[in-house]
Write an enzyme that holds these catalytic residues in place. Structure first.
Site, PDB file in Angstrom:
ATOM      1  CB  CYS A  20     111.663 -64.137 -31.522  1.00 24.84           C
ATOM      2  SG  CYS A  20     113.343 -63.701 -31.160  1.00 24.84           S
ATOM      3  CB  SER A  25     105.678 -71.026 -26.168  1.00 28.13           C
ATOM      4  OG  SER A  25     105.408 -71.391 -24.832  1.00 28.13           O
ATOM      5  CD  GLU A  62     111.737 -62.298 -27.712  1.00 21.58           C
ATOM      6  OE1 GLU A  62     112.929 -62.564 -27.752  1.00 21.58           O
ATOM      7  OE2 GLU A  62     110.880 -62.853 -28.443  1.00 21.58           O
ATOM      8  N   GLY A  99     103.606 -70.852 -22.567  1.00 22.18           N
ATOM      9  CA  GLY A  99     104.487 -71.021 -21.406  1.00 22.18           C
ATOM     10  C   GLY A  99     104.756 -69.694 -20.721  1.00 22.18           C
ATOM     11  CE  LYS A 119     113.174 -75.344 -16.621  1.00 18.80           C
ATOM     12  NZ  LYS A 119     112.880 -75.742 -17.999  1.00 18.80           N
TER      13      LYS A 119
HETATM   14  P1  NAP Z   1     108.383 -72.934 -23.952  1.00 14.04           P
HETATM   15  O1  NAP Z   1     107.569 -74.145 -24.068  1.00 14.04           O
HETATM   16  O2  NAP Z   1     107.666 -71.671 -23.686  1.00 14.04           O
HETATM   17  O3  NAP Z   1     109.443 -73.189 -22.776  1.00 14.04           O
HETATM   18  C1  NAP Z   1     110.375 -72.188 -22.394  1.00 14.04           C
HETATM   19  C2  NAP Z   1     110.782 -72.439 -20.946  1.00 14.04           C
HETATM   20  O4  NAP Z   1     109.690 -72.206 -20.062  1.00 14.04           O
HETATM   21  C3  NAP Z   1     111.229 -73.862 -20.685  1.00 14.04           C
HETATM   22  O5  NAP Z   1     112.251 -73.825 -19.731  1.00 14.04           O
HETATM   23  C4  NAP Z   1     109.995 -74.502 -20.108  1.00 14.04           C
HETATM   24  O6  NAP Z   1     110.262 -75.568 -19.253  1.00 14.04           O
HETATM   25  C5  NAP Z   1     109.389 -73.368 -19.320  1.00 14.04           C
HETATM   26  N1  NAP Z   1     107.943 -73.464 -19.215  1.00 14.04           N
HETATM   27  C6  NAP Z   1     107.068 -73.420 -20.244  1.00 14.04           C
HETATM   28  N2  NAP Z   1     105.818 -73.492 -19.781  1.00 14.04           N
HETATM   29  C7  NAP Z   1     105.900 -73.591 -18.446  1.00 14.04           C
HETATM   30  C8  NAP Z   1     104.931 -73.714 -17.415  1.00 14.04           C
HETATM   31  N3  NAP Z   1     103.631 -73.747 -17.680  1.00 14.04           N
HETATM   32  N4  NAP Z   1     105.370 -73.790 -16.151  1.00 14.04           N
HETATM   33  C9  NAP Z   1     106.671 -73.776 -15.870  1.00 14.04           C
HETATM   34  N5  NAP Z   1     107.642 -73.682 -16.803  1.00 14.04           N
HETATM   35  C10 NAP Z   1     107.257 -73.585 -18.077  1.00 14.04           C
HETATM   36  O7  NAP Z   1     109.256 -72.678 -25.230  1.00 14.04           O
HETATM   37  P2  NAP Z   1     110.228 -73.668 -26.029  1.00 14.04           P
HETATM   38  O8  NAP Z   1     110.341 -74.979 -25.327  1.00 14.04           O
HETATM   39  O9  NAP Z   1     111.444 -72.924 -26.255  1.00 14.04           O
HETATM   40  O10 NAP Z   1     109.555 -73.866 -27.438  1.00 14.04           O
HETATM   41  C11 NAP Z   1     108.220 -74.242 -27.601  1.00 14.04           C
HETATM   42  C12 NAP Z   1     107.516 -73.235 -28.491  1.00 14.04           C
HETATM   43  O11 NAP Z   1     107.858 -71.917 -28.047  1.00 14.04           O
HETATM   44  C13 NAP Z   1     107.929 -73.223 -29.945  1.00 14.04           C
HETATM   45  O12 NAP Z   1     107.241 -74.147 -30.714  1.00 14.04           O
HETATM   46  C14 NAP Z   1     107.610 -71.817 -30.343  1.00 14.04           C
HETATM   47  O13 NAP Z   1     106.266 -71.710 -30.692  1.00 14.04           O
HETATM   48  C15 NAP Z   1     107.844 -71.008 -29.133  1.00 14.04           C
HETATM   49  N6  NAP Z   1     109.117 -70.247 -29.101  1.00 14.04           N
HETATM   50  C16 NAP Z   1     109.070 -68.931 -29.385  1.00 14.04           C
HETATM   51  C17 NAP Z   1     110.231 -68.189 -29.334  1.00 14.04           C
HETATM   52  C18 NAP Z   1     110.230 -66.736 -29.623  1.00 14.04           C
HETATM   53  O14 NAP Z   1     111.294 -66.154 -29.686  1.00 14.04           O
HETATM   54  N7  NAP Z   1     109.110 -66.090 -29.765  1.00 14.04           N
HETATM   55  C19 NAP Z   1     111.447 -68.764 -28.990  1.00 14.04           C
HETATM   56  C20 NAP Z   1     111.460 -70.116 -28.681  1.00 14.04           C
HETATM   57  C21 NAP Z   1     110.265 -70.838 -28.740  1.00 14.04           C
HETATM   58  P3  NAP Z   1     110.249 -77.077 -19.817  1.00 14.04           P
HETATM   59  O15 NAP Z   1     111.448 -77.193 -20.695  1.00 14.04           O
HETATM   60  O16 NAP Z   1     110.348 -77.866 -18.569  1.00 14.04           O
HETATM   61  O17 NAP Z   1     108.977 -77.247 -20.536  1.00 14.04           O
END
Ligand code: NAP
Length: 502
Positions: free
Chosen positions: A297, A237, A260, A240, A179
């Site tokens: 991360c 996140s 992760e 998510g 995805k």
């Molecule tokens: P994210 O919001 O967790 O999204 C990652 C993936 O999961 C995307 O493809 C997203 O789809 C999908 N997703 C998220 N929530 C979902 C749900 N409830 N149902 C279905 N699919 C879902 O992470 P991000 O967009 O990369 O970044 C947002 C935040 O994540 C950052 O501000 C940061 O806090 C955190 N982050 C942490 C790390 C780490 O290594 N720990 C790395 C990157 C980001 P969509 O694109 O359609 O939303």
């Protein structure tokens, strides 16, 4: 050339809905929105081709991984151009990350040429054992089936379409359905073109790889809930990841979700080290914290020091090292907004600003806050990750309070000790706690820059990951997509070939 479509089992397919990419610079492009029907087509093809792909000689799979690496390199300029435009990351980072990505593919190729990862075992038969004879039992690790991978926003190559999750799953013998992350759909498509070229060149079954672009939440939900998906690799996140993890657990047939998630990567700066080299540690922390706008991360978000004569100087050195760092572009508007919201949350929870330079839009500058050990222990919000270049200095009263902080930590990807010879006794008391909290414990270094190698663990207790027995970086990560199977008294004709010579 971009098609703006999904790659489903060798075909570029579009749909009626589309979304525009949102690059940090340059032109936006239109991409098809993924749907549950796209996911179903991709997963059905993956399941159809799983038996043929998993039965290939390991040498063929190794050549496939090497060919993907070559095809990615052949598209290097396009990947760098789209990658820098979409993410705002500098060119040198995209080039370096491509090297890491192709290096990972080549590492897995050499890893599976050796059979060590199969963990072959045999308990030879004991026909004369009493009261019962022992049968001949042989064990091998078998690939599990189609794997879902979620591209991460913060590594458009190394943790995305053909990053470590996909490379390790393909190496294991599992077809992959990715995805794509909507933050870098063009970069994703070019990498998918490279994978397709490798599939076609080697004449492999097309269902072994598909990319479904994002755009809507139901793509990810449909993917993790698809009955033929056997496991999920995810970086992103906590919110998510937890939502998707819960969906995996609630399936009629629950599957492992290798997520992760978040980590604050605390550093414990012990007194002798602080007195000997406060300025060097402060400079190193600032450099590690602000690299890539802090969007790693393993970003070291917390430093713990025992209050004393060197701490004010250390705080000043850290401020002096952070102040000249200019504002950087973050990966998405949402991540920049979340960074500012995280800083506000810290302040609301009682963190005192030492350095604050709020920026507008997609830009971020470093923040430095400080609290006492007692304040940190009293407020769990101060332990939460703020994704970006935000540092929290915790000033504790004594070694006992430092140990309490260590005990109070959630699961971490990394914990770091800065120590000199005079700190050894205190370090020895902290080590058992840190080993329990983190997947990787470092001495006198900084946690960013995760080596891709045999001995690496990039994981840790929740919320660092949803599965503390696994790593998402390094050759051990292949174990996520394998499952042990025992064969008892099996005729050689029916045994996997690798078990014949045991
Ligand atoms: P994210 O919001 O967790 O999204 C990652 C993936 O999961 C995307 O493809 C997203 O789809 C999908 N997703 C998220 N929530 C979902 C749900 N409830 N149902 C279905 N699919 C879902 O992470 P991000 O967009 O990369 O970044 C947002 C935040 O994540 C950052 O501000 C940061 O806090 C955190 N982050 C942490 C790390 C780490 O290594 N720990 C790395 C990157 C980001 P969509 O694109 O359609 O939303």
């Amino acid at each position: 050339m971009l098609t703006g479509k999904h790659l489903i089992a060798g075909e570029w397919l579009g749909g009626k809905d589309s979304f525009m990419s949102s690059p940090a610079k340059g032109d936006a492009h239109r991409f098809s929105v993924g749907t549950p029907a796209d996911v179903d087509a991709a997963v059905q093809a993956a399941e159809r081709d799983f038996p043929a792909y998993s039965a290939l000689p390991r040498e063929m799979r190794a050549q496939f991984l090497e060919e993907i690496a070559a095809q990615i390199d052949a598209r290097g300029d396009a990947i760098t151009a789209h990658g820098t435009a979409e993410t705002g990351l500098p060119e040198a980072r995209l080039i370096g990350e491509r090297g890491r990505t192709t290096g990972q593919l080549r590492l897995f190729a050499s890893h599976i040429r050796k059979d060590m990862y199969l963990d072959l075992r045999r308990d030879a038969p004991l026909p004369d054992r009493t009261p019962l004879p022992r049968p001949d039992i042989r064990l091998i690790q078998q690939p599990i089936g189609p794997v879902a991978v979620f591209g991460a926003s913060n590594f458009p190559l190394a943790f995305s379409v053909m990053g470590g999750d996909s490379a390790s799953a393909l190496a294991a013998g599992c077809p992959v359905v990715v995805k794509g992350h909507s933050a870098h759909p063009a970069t994703s498509e070019i990498v998918a073109q490279a994978v397709l070229a490798a599939i076609e060149k080697l004449g492999l079954p097309a269902g072994v790889f598909s990319l479904v672009q994002g755009g809507r939440r139901d793509v990810g939900e449909a993917l993790v809930q698809h009955p033929l998906i056997c496991a999920v690799g995810f970086t992103g996140s906590l919110v998510g990841g937890r939502a998707l993890f819960n969906l995996c657990a609630a399936r009629p047939n629950p599957i492992p979700f290798f997520g992760e998630l978040g980590s604050v990567n605390p550093m414990f700066i012990l007194p002798a080290a602080l007195s000997a080299r406060a300025e060097a540690i402060a400079k190193g922390w600032a450099a590690s914290l602000t690299m890539g706008a802090g969007q790693f991360c393993t970003n070291p978000g917390i430093g713990v020091v025992i209050d004393g004569p060197h701490v004010d100087g250390f705080s000043s050195s850290l401020t002096a090292a952070l102040e000249p760092v200019s504002a950087q572009t973050m990966l998405t508007d949402g991540i920049a907004d979340a960074y500012r919201a995280g800083a506000a949350r810290m302040k609301h929870a009682g963190a005192k600003p030492v350095l604050e330079r709020p920026e507008q839009g997609r830009r971020a500058s470093p923040y430095l806050y400080q609290v006492t050990g007692a304040e940190w222990l009293a407020n769990p919000h101060l332990a939460e990750e703020v994704f970006g270049p935000l540092a929290l200095l915790i000033r504790v009263r004594n070694a006992g309070e430092m140990a309490q902080i260590a005990h109070g930590l959630q699961g971490q990807l990394t914990c770091t000790l800065h120590l000199d010879a005079g700190d050894m006794a205190q370090a020895q008391t902290l080590m058992p706690v840190l080993s329990r909290k983190a997947g990787r414990v470092l001495a006198n270094g900084f946690p960013t820059g995760v080596e891709v190698c045999d001995a690496m663990v990039h994981g840790g207790p929740y919320p660092a990951s949803t599965n503390f027995g696994a790593t998402s970086v390094g050759t051990l990560s292949i174990r996520r997509w394998l499952r042990p199977v025992s064969y008892q008294n099996m005729p050689p004709e029916l045994l996997p070939e690798a078990l014949h010579s045991l």
